[in-house]
Design an enzyme around this catalytic site. Structure first.
Site, PDB file in Angstrom:
ATOM      1  N   ARG A 150      -8.901  13.248  -2.735  1.00 43.00           N
ATOM      2  CA  ARG A 150      -7.747  12.452  -3.131  1.00 43.00           C
ATOM      3  C   ARG A 150      -6.618  13.393  -3.502  1.00 43.00           C
ATOM      4  NH1 ARG A 150     -10.303   9.717  -8.093  1.00 43.00           N
ATOM      5  NH2 ARG A 150     -11.439  11.698  -7.920  1.00 43.00           N
ATOM      6  N   GLY A 252      -1.624  -3.259  -8.261  1.00 44.31           N
ATOM      7  CA  GLY A 252      -0.355  -2.527  -8.175  1.00 44.31           C
ATOM      8  C   GLY A 252       0.515  -3.130  -7.096  1.00 44.31           C
ATOM      9  N   CYS A 259      -3.207   8.495   3.948  1.00 43.19           N
ATOM     10  CA  CYS A 259      -4.551   8.197   4.474  1.00 43.19           C
ATOM     11  C   CYS A 259      -4.862   6.718   4.624  1.00 43.19           C
ATOM     12  CB  CYS A 259      -5.590   8.850   3.573  1.00 43.19           C
ATOM     13  SG  CYS A 259      -5.477  10.636   3.643  1.00 43.19           S
TER      14      CYS A 259
HETATM   15  C1  UDX Z   1      -7.563   8.484  -0.401  1.00 41.06           C
HETATM   16  C2  UDX Z   1      -9.061   8.444  -0.650  1.00 41.06           C
HETATM   17  O1  UDX Z   1      -9.286   8.117  -2.019  1.00 41.06           O
HETATM   18  C3  UDX Z   1      -9.678   9.798  -0.350  1.00 41.06           C
HETATM   19  O2  UDX Z   1     -11.079   9.741  -0.505  1.00 41.06           O
HETATM   20  C4  UDX Z   1      -9.354  10.160   1.099  1.00 41.06           C
HETATM   21  O3  UDX Z   1      -9.876  11.437   1.419  1.00 41.06           O
HETATM   22  C5  UDX Z   1      -7.858  10.180   1.287  1.00 41.06           C
HETATM   23  O4  UDX Z   1      -7.301   8.912   0.935  1.00 41.06           O
HETATM   24  P1  UDX Z   1      -5.391   9.339  -1.598  1.00 41.06           P
HETATM   25  O5  UDX Z   1      -4.715   8.605  -0.497  1.00 41.06           O
HETATM   26  O6  UDX Z   1      -4.985  10.735  -1.890  1.00 41.06           O
HETATM   27  O7  UDX Z   1      -7.006   9.395  -1.300  1.00 41.06           O
HETATM   28  O8  UDX Z   1      -5.166   8.539  -2.951  1.00 41.06           O
HETATM   29  P2  UDX Z   1      -5.961   7.410  -3.747  1.00 41.06           P
HETATM   30  O9  UDX Z   1      -6.144   7.895  -5.106  1.00 41.06           O
HETATM   31  O10 UDX Z   1      -7.143   6.971  -2.974  1.00 41.06           O
HETATM   32  O11 UDX Z   1      -4.890   6.193  -3.783  1.00 41.06           O
HETATM   33  C6  UDX Z   1      -4.492   5.647  -2.553  1.00 41.06           C
HETATM   34  C7  UDX Z   1      -3.502   4.520  -2.850  1.00 41.06           C
HETATM   35  O12 UDX Z   1      -4.191   3.425  -3.470  1.00 41.06           O
HETATM   36  C8  UDX Z   1      -2.381   4.911  -3.802  1.00 41.06           C
HETATM   37  O13 UDX Z   1      -1.170   4.331  -3.338  1.00 41.06           O
HETATM   38  C9  UDX Z   1      -2.777   4.286  -5.130  1.00 41.06           C
HETATM   39  O14 UDX Z   1      -1.644   3.933  -5.916  1.00 41.06           O
HETATM   40  C10 UDX Z   1      -3.511   3.034  -4.664  1.00 41.06           C
HETATM   41  N1  UDX Z   1      -4.513   2.565  -5.614  1.00 41.06           N
HETATM   42  C11 UDX Z   1      -5.605   3.333  -5.869  1.00 41.06           C
HETATM   43  C12 UDX Z   1      -4.348   1.307  -6.201  1.00 41.06           C
HETATM   44  O15 UDX Z   1      -3.343   0.626  -5.975  1.00 41.06           O
HETATM   45  N2  UDX Z   1      -5.302   0.851  -7.038  1.00 41.06           N
HETATM   46  C13 UDX Z   1      -6.427   1.585  -7.327  1.00 41.06           C
HETATM   47  O16 UDX Z   1      -7.252   1.124  -8.107  1.00 41.06           O
HETATM   48  C14 UDX Z   1      -6.577   2.872  -6.728  1.00 41.06           C
END
Ligand code: UDX
Length: 432
Positions: A150, A252, A259
């Site tokens: 992440r 959110g 990704c």
């Molecule tokens: C993601 C995956 O988690 C990771 O395993 C993969 O390798 C790459 O993609 P990332 O995109 O860096 O990682 O961020 P992440 O923390 O997963 O959040 C992704 C999106 O979901 C963000 O916009 C975040 O704000 C949103 N999110 C995340 C939510 O809205 N609610 C949540 O509970 C978690």
């Protein structure tokens, strides 16, 4: 390591930390020059120290000379970008295959070539075929090793994975991959050897499942608002079930990043092309796209029905905290819509300005949240940066001209916001 982006750079630095000698290759001469002068071109907590330590120990090298690096490599990782092709949801594999063509002539002894980038199911096999055409004489194997990093916690995720996933059907390659990850398996992080198609599909399936959890809790949040339930309470009660888990149940404005949107799109495409549509994930995608669009209307409603000639302080624009990445961030949709509705936008984000300047034209960039709030009618929390959780609400209110606070990440407690004199709109809570 071919590719010095988020995945390649973090992986190269972590592998060198394990004691392996890693050469990180990139076509971007500026990026390589920056890295060789000790500057890390991406914001990832802890990465600059990790790079510096291993660069000075000469375990981690940066170069544009792919040929020399390939000739002496036991292992080649392909960590180049596989962006979503606009319009058709396909993953653009042009960078992958141009890297393959570049490495082919320089393969010497037995080499394991591994895709680290997220690639459509079957790509490892395609790479293998391509290389066999180019070099029928070469002794190599192609594996898949998707990552689950992440942004913002990439080093932690790399060094403390839930699992290392390797798609591999060759014993020699398996021995090398086991040695490579030995430092992690000593910490009993399981290394799973599966078929290459399984590894490639599992990556898309994992990300799409996480995206599904987010779209699910976002819809539940909207129902909570209608029935007087509190989405945080519902999420905690649901997440307490070990079969569900309490992660990725935070409502959110919709998920963003480089990704989830790309991988959800690609899985939908792969399903359609193979006559096994993943219709559930198609719905996840449309929920998310519509949600970002609906947020502007939600802000407008909280402002009494119109934002024309209003000043809006937008606090946080990156797609998530602890990153400078703006790709597919909800702000990219929400801010222009508010501008179209006649609002003036003032923005504060601890890291967002670097890429935000050219992705969000026509806004005023402030140096702090209080500066952004100066004279604003409405304040909107779009990204839950920790420093925004510690804002003094009374001071924020004094800076503003108006009294509307829209919190799209539920970082505040409604009673404290009311005490500070705000009209407060959050997501899925009875006080909305
Ligand atoms: C993601 C995956 O988690 C990771 O395993 C993969 O390798 C790459 O993609 P990332 O995109 O860096 O990682 O961020 P992440 O923390 O997963 O959040 C992704 C999106 O979901 C963000 O916009 C975040 O704000 C949103 N999110 C995340 C939510 O809205 N609610 C949540 O509970 C978690």
């Amino acid at each position: 390591m071919i590719g010095a982006g988020y995945v390649g750079l973090v992986s190269a630095a972590c592998f060198s930390e394990f004691g392996w000698t890693v050469t990180c290759i990139d076509k971007d001469t500026d990026r390589i020059a920056q890295l060789n002068s000790g500057k890390v071109p991406i914001f990832e907590p802890g990465l600059d120290n990790l790079v510096e330590r291993n660069r000075s120990a000469d375990r981690l090298r940066f170069s544009t000379d792919l040929h020399t690096a390939v000739a002496s490599a036991d292992l080649i990782f392909l960590a180049v970008g596989t962006p979503m092709r606009r319009g058709d949801g396909h993953a653009d594999l042009s960078y992958i295959f141009s890297a393959v063509e570049e490495i082919a002539p320089h393969l010497q002894a037995f080499t394991v070539i591994t895709t680290k980038s997220t690639v459509p199911v079957g790509t490892s096999r395609e790479i293998e075929l391509k290389l066999k055409q180019l070099r029928p004489d070469a002794d190599f194997v192609v594996c898949s090793n998707p990552e689950f990093l992440r942004e913002g916690s990439a080093i932690q995720d790399f060094t403390h994975p839930d699992r290392v996933l390797v798609g591999c059907d060759d014993e020699r390659a398996r021995v090398i991959m086991e040695r490579l990850y030995k430092p992690l398996t000593l910490r009993n992080a399981p290394i799973m050897f599966v078929g290459r198609e399984s590894a490639e599909l599992a990556k898309y399936a994992a990300n799409s499942f996480l995206a599904m959890k987010i779209s699910f809790i976002n819809e539940i949040a909207d129902l909570c608002s209608e029935v007087g339930a509190d989405v945080q309470e519902v999420a905690n009660a649901v997440g307490a079930d070990g079969r569900i888990g309490d992660k990725f149940l935070h409502p959110g404005p919709g998920y963003g990043g480089s990704c989830f949107p790309k991988d959800v799109s690609a899985l939908i495409r792969i399903g359609r092309e193979n006559r096994a549509p993943i219709s559930l994930i198609e719905q996840v995608q449309s929920i998310n796209d519509e949600r970002k669009i609906s947020m502007a209307g939600r802000i407008e409603k909280a402002a009494g029905g119109s934002v024309r000639d209003k000043i809006i302080a937008v606090l946080g624009v990156t797609f998530k905290p602890n990153t400078d990445d703006m790709r597919e961030a909800p702000s990219i949709v929400i801010v222009p819509m508010l501008q179209e509705k006649g609002a003036t936008i003032r923005i504060y984000d601890p890291q967002g300005r670097k890429h935000g300047e050219d992705m969000l034209p026509g806004v005023i960039w402030a140096d702090s949240a209080l500066d952004a709030a100066q004279g604003a009618d409405i304040a909107v929390i779009l990204t839950e940066w920790n420093e925004l959780r510690a804002l003094d609400l009374e001071t924020l209110k004094d800076k503003m001209r108006g009294d509307v606070l829209v919190d799209l990440r539920n970082i505040y407690r409604p009673e404290l916001v009311a005490e500070a004199g705000f009209r407060y709109q959050s997501i899925g809570r009875p006080s909305d």
